[in-house]
Write a protein that holds these residues in place. Structure first.
Motif, short mmCIF file in Angstrom:
data_model
loop_
_atom_site.label_atom_id
_atom_site.label_comp_id
_atom_site.label_asym_id
_atom_site.label_seq_id
_atom_site.Cartn_x
_atom_site.Cartn_y
_atom_site.Cartn_z
N UNK A 1 0.83 -1.22 0.00
CA UNK A 1 0.00 0.00 0.00
C UNK A 1 0.85 1.26 0.00
N UNK A 2 0.22 2.38 -0.39
CA UNK A 2 0.88 3.70 -0.38
C UNK A 2 0.82 4.26 1.04
N UNK A 3 1.98 4.54 1.66
CA UNK A 3 2.00 5.10 3.02
C UNK A 3 2.85 6.36 3.10
N UNK A 4 3.39 6.86 1.96
CA UNK A 4 4.14 8.11 2.03
C UNK A 4 3.19 9.24 2.41
N UNK A 5 3.63 10.13 3.28
CA UNK A 5 2.81 11.24 3.78
C UNK A 5 2.04 10.87 5.03
#
Length: 649
Positions: A524-528
């Motif tokens: 999954x996308x977790x940047x930020x």
């Protein structure tokens, strides 16, 4: 070129050889006869197809009619072809042309060691060791390949004009530990160089070559053979019952290390010799290292030519029984008569005639005793026994014929796999070849089924350790382990093998295993995200988290995730680790003052400082070209990468 070399290469004009001038097999033009041996004649020839000079070894036509001799002759080509060694004469081709059976071999211009010994007699120790070392290197390669030369002698050592030493004539090569397959009660070889076990039993392992090399070394150091006699029977008897004397007894002053080397190589008991030529070569180099320059370069007192009958030392079939032979008729030359070395002082040695008479009487007495005892033993039970003939590598049909001819029967036929013996040929017999067996007895044959093949088992769902154990049980070896995604095999278990299950492979082959990484997981996308939120999102996917030690500036606030590896959307296996790099906030950069600058100049300066630029022209600035205002005043700081808006009027 030496006189010996000239003798070796010129045409003997006194003999009208019918082959000289002919073209064998439409390819090999015979130009000159080089040498004649007990089995074949060697010619210098031209390969008209490749335009190269070579040596052509042609079997004597009388022997070419004998299938066993032809087999032995052809075996030379096959044996030498396996030995890619710089000190072995290379074999190029083998074939037949009518009644002629031939080998096409490397031509070595020069002479033989026999020629050198005829001209010079004894050699300096350095020269002798310089010749012996490459000979042992060649034989060592043969021994490590499972081959035995069996006819090592000076005639088979070629010395090229360039100084290279090569071993020739592997015509008698046999597999290690086999028994001779020619006439029962006879041995094929050269009298002066036969090991005792060859004479008694006909057996040949690498130690018979070691023995012959010991005799050759003695001959190089002294100029004469250690065992001489007026008949081949006397020479055979001395091989069996007399040790090879130390070379220093004939050439006073030779180093002890050389005596020790000859004694080790020519020990009558094979178990007392070095096991093969490689081991003897190590001892030769050790002895050379122990000798000083004066010992290596010592000139032997009798370094003169020794008379040598041109007919002696030929390979021939000889009886194993050591018995006296009638003296040859007057004028007929004995097979092994050579000039003896200078005798010790008369005070120490009886006159030759008396000594010869006593030795002859002793020999006759011993032989009569042996014959008397042997006759009694034969009378009791000899007629009831025979020997198992050599059957190894023969077809089953050929083995049955040989056993029948020997009065024996086939007891049972077993089958076994073999990586070296062709399918349908005999691997072993019980009793083994040469063994004593009662007449009309039976022999068990073990016939080759060819190389052993194993079916690769189906290991799907096995744990890797158990899969490896199963492969070893089946006679295979575990190979490389790789990993791949699988929707139906749990993580950590075998998906498949490479090659696949059911494939046949030779025993001992390596089989690769492919182990499951489980069903793929999309990262999954977790940047930020804040670190804890990112941990929770990754854990829900079955992924582990590792936080990088170093933080970086980014557009995200301090403590939020700036980067992730692997990237969002990548495929990972459950339990894989995602590395997160945290942000320490954006980097603050001083904003340049661009009010009053031209639009193009202002945009370039702001971008060079790391900012994004937007224009605000409004209605009044549609045609303007000067910056009247900027969203962040010049000299203030703003996050690197943020956008600065310039107003144009």
């Amino acid at each position: 070129m030496s006189a010996a070399a000239r003798r070796l290469t010129r045409v003997d004009t006194t003999l009208q050889d019918p082959l000289v001038g002919q073209v064998l097999d439409g390819r090999y033009r015979v130009d000159a006869r080089i040498a004649a041996g007990g089995m074949a004649t060697v010619y210098r020839a031209l390969d008209t197809r490749l335009d190269r000079v070579l040596a052509l070894k042609v079997m004597h036509p009388a022997l070419a009619a004998d299938a066993s001799f032809v087999e032995r002759f052809i075996r030379e080509a096959k044996s030498v072809a396996r030995l890619a060694h710089p000190n072995v004469v290379q074999v190029f081709d083998q074939g037949t042309d009518g009644s002629y059976v031939y080998l096409a071999m490397e031509y070595v211009p020069g002479c033989t060691l026999r020629d050198v010994l005829r001209e010079r007699g004894a050699l300096q120790p350095r020269a002798a060791l310089d010749i012996l070392e490459p000979v042992l290197a060649a034989l060592g390669a043969a021994h490590r390949a499972g081959l035995v030369h069996r006819d090592m002698k000076p005639e088979n050592v070629l010395i090229g004009d360039d100084g290279r030493v090569k071993v020739a004539d592997f015509g008698l090569v046999r597999a290690v530990d086999t028994v001779t397959d020619h006439t029962a009660g006879a041995v094929l070889g050269t009298v002066s160089y036969l090991a005792p076990e060859q004479i008694e039993h006909g057996t040949a392992d690498p130690r018979v070559d070691v023995y012959a090399c010991g005799v050759v070394l003695y001959e190089m150091l002294t100029g004469g053979k250690p065992h001489q006699g007026d008949s081949p029977a006397q020479v055979l008897y001395r091989h069996l019952h007399e040790d090879v004397p130390p070379p220093s007894a004939a050439v006073p002053g030779l180093a002890y290390e050389l005596d020790d080397l000859v004694a080790a190589a020519s020990a009558r008991a094979p178990e007392h010799r070095p096991p093969d030529a490689v081991a003897l070569l190590a001892r030769v180099r050790q002895a050379r290292a122990a000798l000083g320059a004066d010992q290596l370069d010592a000139v032997p007192p009798q370094a003169v030519a020794v008379a040598h009958d041109a007919s002696e030392d030929r390979t021939s079939v000889l009886p194993r029984l050591v018995a006296p032979r009638p003296e040859p008729p007057a004028g007929e030359e004995s097979l092994h008569r050579t000039r003896r070395l200078p005798a010790p002082p008369a005070a120490d040695v009886p006159p030759r005639t008396a000594r010869h008479r006593r030795s002859l009487f002793s020999l006759v007495a011993v032989v009569l005793l042996v014959l008397g005892v042997g006759t009694g033993v034969w009378y009791i039970n000899s007629g009831q026994f025979t020997k198992v003939p050599p059957l190894l590598t023969k077809t089953e049909a050929q083995a049955r014929q040989r056993l029948s001819a020997a009065g024996l029967e086939v007891g049972r036929v077993r089958h076994a796999h073999s990586d070296v013996v062709r399918r349908g040929r005999v691997i072993s017999t019980d009793p083994e070849p040469g063994a004593r067996i009662r007449s009309n007895g039976s022999v068990v044959l073990t016939v080759s089924d060819g190389p052993a093949t194993v079916k690769v088992p189906d290991l799907k769902g096995y744990a890797p350790d158990k899969a490896k154990a199963r492969l070893r049980q089946e006679g295979l070896e575990p190979g490389m382990v790789t990993r791949a995604f699988s929707d139906d095999v749990p993580q950590g278990f075998v998906i498949r093998t490479d090659p696949g299950a059911g494939t046949e492979r030779h025993a001992g082959s390596a089989i690769a295993l492919v182990v499951s990484k489980g069903s793929p997981v999309e990262v999954p996308e977790v940047t930020g995200d804040d670190l804890e939120d990112a941990r929770q999102a990754l854990a829900e996917k079955g992924l582990k988290v590792k936080v990088a030690a170093q933080e970086v500036n980014s557009e995200f606030d301090a403590g939020q995730v700036a980067r992730q590896s692997p990237a969002a959307g990548s495929r990972a296996a459950g339990g894989d680790t995602v590395t997160l790099t945290l942000s320490k906030g954006p980097e603050m950069v001083e904003v340049p003052d661009v009010v009053g600058d031209g639009v193009d100049e202002a945009k370039k300066e702001l971008r060079d400082a790391g900012f994004q630029v937007e224009e605000d022209r409004g209605l009044l600035g549609l045609f303007g070209d000067t910056v009247r205002d900027q969203s962040v005043a010049g000299g203030d700081k703003a996050p690197k990468g943020s956008t600065i808006t310039i107003t144009i009027r």
